[in-house]
Design a protein around this motif. Sequence first.
Motif, PDB file in Angstrom:
ATOM      1  N   LEU A  22       0.826  -1.215   0.000  1.00 43.27           N
ATOM      2  CA  LEU A  22       0.000   0.000   0.000  1.00 43.27           C
ATOM      3  C   LEU A  22       0.857   1.261   0.000  1.00 43.27           C
ATOM      4  CD1 LEU A  22      -2.941  -0.746   2.465  1.00 43.27           C
ATOM      5  CD2 LEU A  22      -3.049  -0.473   0.006  1.00 43.27           C
ATOM      6  N   ARG A  25       2.415   1.977  -3.296  1.00 38.53           N
ATOM      7  CA  ARG A  25       1.492   2.653  -4.223  1.00 38.53           C
ATOM      8  C   ARG A  25       1.412   4.139  -3.938  1.00 38.53           C
ATOM      9  NH1 ARG A  25      -4.070  -0.509  -4.233  1.00 38.53           N
ATOM     10  NH2 ARG A  25      -4.657   1.383  -5.328  1.00 38.53           N
ATOM     11  N   ASP A  29       2.558   7.209  -6.382  1.00 37.96           N
ATOM     12  CA  ASP A  29       1.555   8.188  -6.823  1.00 37.96           C
ATOM     13  C   ASP A  29       1.913   9.619  -6.447  1.00 37.96           C
ATOM     14  OD1 ASP A  29       0.109   6.087  -7.852  1.00 37.96           O
ATOM     15  OD2 ASP A  29      -1.530   6.211  -6.406  1.00 37.96           O
ATOM     16  N   GLN A  95      -9.675  -0.601   5.781  1.00 27.71           N
ATOM     17  CA  GLN A  95      -9.149  -1.595   4.832  1.00 27.71           C
ATOM     18  C   GLN A  95     -10.188  -2.689   4.586  1.00 27.71           C
ATOM     19  OE1 GLN A  95      -5.952  -2.057   3.296  1.00 27.71           O
ATOM     20  NE2 GLN A  95      -6.523  -4.047   2.500  1.00 27.71           N
ATOM     21  N   LYS A  98     -13.591  -0.896   2.954  1.00 27.66           N
ATOM     22  CA  LYS A  98     -13.530  -0.181   1.675  1.00 27.66           C
ATOM     23  C   LYS A  98     -12.434  -0.666   0.747  1.00 27.66           C
ATOM     24  CE  LYS A  98     -15.757   3.903   3.496  1.00 27.66           C
ATOM     25  NZ  LYS A  98     -15.582   5.243   4.017  1.00 27.66           N
ATOM     26  N   GLY A  99     -11.507  -1.469   1.270  1.00 32.98           N
ATOM     27  CA  GLY A  99     -10.467  -2.040   0.419  1.00 32.98           C
ATOM     28  C   GLY A  99      -9.238  -1.162   0.280  1.00 32.98           C
ATOM     29  N   PRO A 100      -8.183  -1.738  -0.327  1.00 29.78           N
ATOM     30  CA  PRO A 100      -6.892  -1.050  -0.412  1.00 29.78           C
ATOM     31  C   PRO A 100      -6.919   0.223  -1.251  1.00 29.78           C
ATOM     32  CG  PRO A 100      -6.848  -3.144  -1.609  1.00 29.78           C
ATOM     33  CD  PRO A 100      -8.140  -3.094  -0.861  1.00 29.78           C
ATOM     34  N   ASP A 101      -7.732   0.273  -2.302  1.00 31.48           N
ATOM     35  CA  ASP A 101      -7.767   1.491  -3.131  1.00 31.48           C
ATOM     36  C   ASP A 101      -8.239   2.688  -2.315  1.00 31.48           C
ATOM     37  OD1 ASP A 101      -6.915  -0.070  -5.211  1.00 31.48           O
ATOM     38  OD2 ASP A 101      -8.862  -0.173  -6.212  1.00 31.48           O
ATOM     39  N   ALA A 102      -9.250   2.470  -1.479  1.00 30.39           N
ATOM     40  CA  ALA A 102      -9.771   3.551  -0.634  1.00 30.39           C
ATOM     41  C   ALA A 102      -8.715   4.003   0.370  1.00 30.39           C
ATOM     42  CB  ALA A 102     -11.031   3.084   0.096  1.00 30.39           C
ATOM     43  N   VAL A 104      -5.395   3.860  -0.025  1.00 33.66           N
ATOM     44  CA  VAL A 104      -4.390   4.633  -0.773  1.00 33.66           C
ATOM     45  C   VAL A 104      -4.908   6.048  -1.042  1.00 33.66           C
ATOM     46  CG1 VAL A 104      -3.188   4.816  -3.001  1.00 33.66           C
ATOM     47  CG2 VAL A 104      -3.254   2.619  -1.785  1.00 33.66           C
ATOM     48  N   GLU A 105      -6.146   6.164  -1.499  1.00 35.08           N
ATOM     49  CA  GLU A 105      -6.724   7.487  -1.790  1.00 35.08           C
ATOM     50  C   GLU A 105      -6.822   8.339  -0.523  1.00 35.08           C
ATOM     51  OE1 GLU A 105      -7.240   8.994  -4.702  1.00 35.08           O
ATOM     52  OE2 GLU A 105      -6.310   7.158  -5.469  1.00 35.08           O
ATOM     53  N   LYS A 108      -3.427   9.661   0.404  1.00 34.45           N
ATOM     54  CA  LYS A 108      -3.004  10.718  -0.529  1.00 34.45           C
ATOM     55  C   LYS A 108      -3.757  12.029  -0.273  1.00 34.45           C
ATOM     56  CE  LYS A 108      -3.179   9.202  -4.735  1.00 34.45           C
ATOM     57  NZ  LYS A 108      -3.459   8.334  -5.885  1.00 34.45           N
TER      58      LYS A 108
END
Length: 116
Positions: A22, A25, A29, A95, A98-102, A104-105, A108
């Motif tokens: 994570l 990423r 980014d 995690q 909402k999962g790993p993409d959430a 990371v966002e 950021k």
Amino acid sequence: MAPTGPFRLVTVNTAPERAKRLIGRVVEDVKEQYTIVHAANAASIDEVRKTVEEAQPNVLFTASMWTPEEAKQIIAIAKEVVSDLKTFSLPQGMQVEKGPDAVVEYIKENLPALLG
């Protein structure tokens, strides 16, 4: 404009490989804005002091498996070692829900306030 940093980051996550992925990423980014080095991960509250002493980070993230109370405890331990440490805690359960993409966002979105 050159990226800000480098920032030495320690994560506190019971799943070190997931933390590494994570953060990898996030680092990729935001590399235009920030230079972040993932210096170490503490896999338990018991490892926090030793990990922070060895890595000497200026940023610490607590993962979403910790309760708010545990995150406070982790941050208190870490700040005994590095008093001006910048800290960031993911909301508990993020995690899983909402999962790993959430995740990371979310990191950021919050970096400018944290590292600014």
